[in-house]
Design an enzyme around this catalytic site. Structure first.
Site, mmCIF file in Angstrom:
data_model
loop_
_atom_site.group_PDB
_atom_site.id
_atom_site.type_symbol
_atom_site.label_atom_id
_atom_site.label_comp_id
_atom_site.label_asym_id
_atom_site.label_seq_id
_atom_site.Cartn_x
_atom_site.Cartn_y
_atom_site.Cartn_z
ATOM 1 N N SER A 1 0.834 -1.204 0.000
ATOM 2 C CA SER A 1 0.000 0.000 0.000
ATOM 3 C C SER A 1 0.870 1.257 0.000
ATOM 4 O O SER A 1 0.374 2.330 -0.326
ATOM 5 C CB SER A 1 -0.871 0.015 1.256
ATOM 6 O OG SER A 1 -0.045 0.057 2.407
ATOM 7 N N CYS B 1 2.956 -7.015 1.624
ATOM 8 C CA CYS B 1 1.911 -6.408 2.443
ATOM 9 C C CYS B 1 1.089 -7.533 3.060
ATOM 10 O O CYS B 1 0.534 -8.364 2.326
ATOM 11 C CB CYS B 1 1.039 -5.534 1.535
ATOM 12 S SG CYS B 1 -0.412 -4.836 2.332
ATOM 13 N N ASN B 2 1.034 -7.567 4.379
ATOM 14 C CA ASN B 2 0.244 -8.607 5.057
ATOM 15 C C ASN B 2 -1.240 -8.466 4.730
ATOM 16 O O ASN B 2 -1.951 -9.453 4.542
ATOM 17 C CB ASN B 2 0.420 -8.501 6.579
ATOM 18 C CG ASN B 2 1.822 -8.842 7.031
ATOM 19 O OD1 ASN B 2 2.103 -9.951 7.405
ATOM 20 N ND2 ASN B 2 2.726 -7.865 6.974
ATOM 21 N N CYS C 1 2.618 -6.212 10.042
ATOM 22 C CA CYS C 1 2.382 -5.228 8.963
ATOM 23 C C CYS C 1 3.757 -4.769 8.533
ATOM 24 O O CYS C 1 4.613 -4.483 9.382
ATOM 25 C CB CYS C 1 1.558 -4.051 9.491
ATOM 26 S SG CYS C 1 1.548 -2.621 8.375
HETATM 27 N N1 DGL Z 1 2.007 -2.663 4.910
HETATM 28 C C1 DGL Z 1 0.745 -3.274 4.928
HETATM 29 C C2 DGL Z 1 0.665 -4.548 5.710
HETATM 30 O O1 DGL Z 1 1.656 -5.245 5.764
HETATM 31 C C3 DGL Z 1 -0.493 -2.432 4.873
HETATM 32 C C4 DGL Z 1 -0.617 -1.318 5.835
HETATM 33 C C5 DGL Z 1 -1.800 -0.451 5.445
HETATM 34 O O2 DGL Z 1 -1.801 0.058 4.335
HETATM 35 O O3 DGL Z 1 -2.724 -0.321 6.264
HETATM 36 O O4 DGL Z 1 -0.345 -4.919 6.224
#
Ligand code: DGL
Length: 258
Positions: free
Chosen positions: A14, A76-77, A186
């Protein structure tokens, strides 16, 4: 079709968070070339619906494949939970590697009973995480903290500002002295690892980047797609918030000492 990135691995998130995964990919696979796409114009994902995240993920994968990428890393998780299974079914000819909260390595490490899992609200809500927690967390005390607002704040940079410490204190301060390890579920959160340790003390932090890089190597090797070059690969940054300032922010996260 432009094939600008023919033979590159496409990596997306994201926003800036996926750069924590990209750093590990480059460390483990220095001869590969990577194009990193941050969807910062649409960040954060973690407070959107599953369908919205799936739509954005599909659009980005289409773009990276049109540009010639040989494999995709969902760094991204949240997007992995919301979209990986569907994307793998729809693009079966391309290796698509995701990232998941590193609960397994945390539960396998010695002397750890109480584990704090920090992740976005949607990651913690979706089945993928629930299955992971059932499989690996049942013999441990697993405390889940949905960190609304944290990824969005990390997107803004200036991580040494006092409001970052205040936000973290409000999210995890009550667990000081009560947990043995933290899972950073995250990819944005490794960038505030020093601040988390300031609040919780010297507890071990686990994130999914190392496992993701190993998995990428395995999947490329299986299909004969590993880079044949012995020299260093390239790293290219792109963003849906396509300004020189944003790309400069990405480069600074790539080299930020952690
Ligand atoms: N970096 C992302 C993750 O690993 C998303 C964080 C987000 O955009 O809320 O979940």
């Amino acid at each position: 079709m432009s094939l600008r990135y023919n033979g590159f691995v496409g990596v997306f998130d994201s926003g800036v968070g996926g750069i924590s995964v990209l750093r590990e990919l480059v460390r483990q696979l220095p001869s590969e070339s990577f194009v990193f796409f941050g969807d910062s114009a649409n960040a954060p994902y973690g407070e959107k619906s599953r369908d919205q995240v799936l739509r954005r993920s599909r659009a980005i994968v289409d773009m990276l494949l049109d540009d010639g990428c040989k494999a995709i890393v969902i760094a991204c998780n949240t997007a992995t939970s919301a979209a990986a299974a569907t994307l793998r079914a729809d693009y079966a000819h391309v290796p698509i590697i995701g990232v998941e909260p590193a609960l397994k390595p945390a539960t396998l490490a010695p002397n750890i009973e109480h584990i704090l899992v920090m992740a976005t609200p949607i990651t913690l809500r979706l089945d993928k995480y629930k299955q992971l927690a059932e499989r690996w967390g049942s013999d441990h005390d697993v405390i889940e903290v949905p960190c609304a607002g944290l990824a969005g704040r990390i997107e803004q940079g200036r991580l040494d500002a006092p409001d970052v410490d205040e936000l973290l204190e409000s999210l995890i301060g009550r667990y000081r002295g009560k947990v043995d390890a933290v899972v950073l579920g995250c990819t944005h959160y490794p960038f505030v690892a020093p601040q988390i340790k300031r609040i919780l003390g010297e507890v071990p932090l686990f994130d999914g980047a190392v496992g993701t890089a190993r998995q990428l190597e395995r999947r490329l090797a299986e299909r004969g797609l590993l880079s044949k070059s012995s020299g260093p690969g390239q790293v290219v940054f792109a963003s849906s918030k396509d300004t020189p300032e944003e790309l400069e922010l990405y480069r600074s996260f790539f080299t930020l000492p952690l």
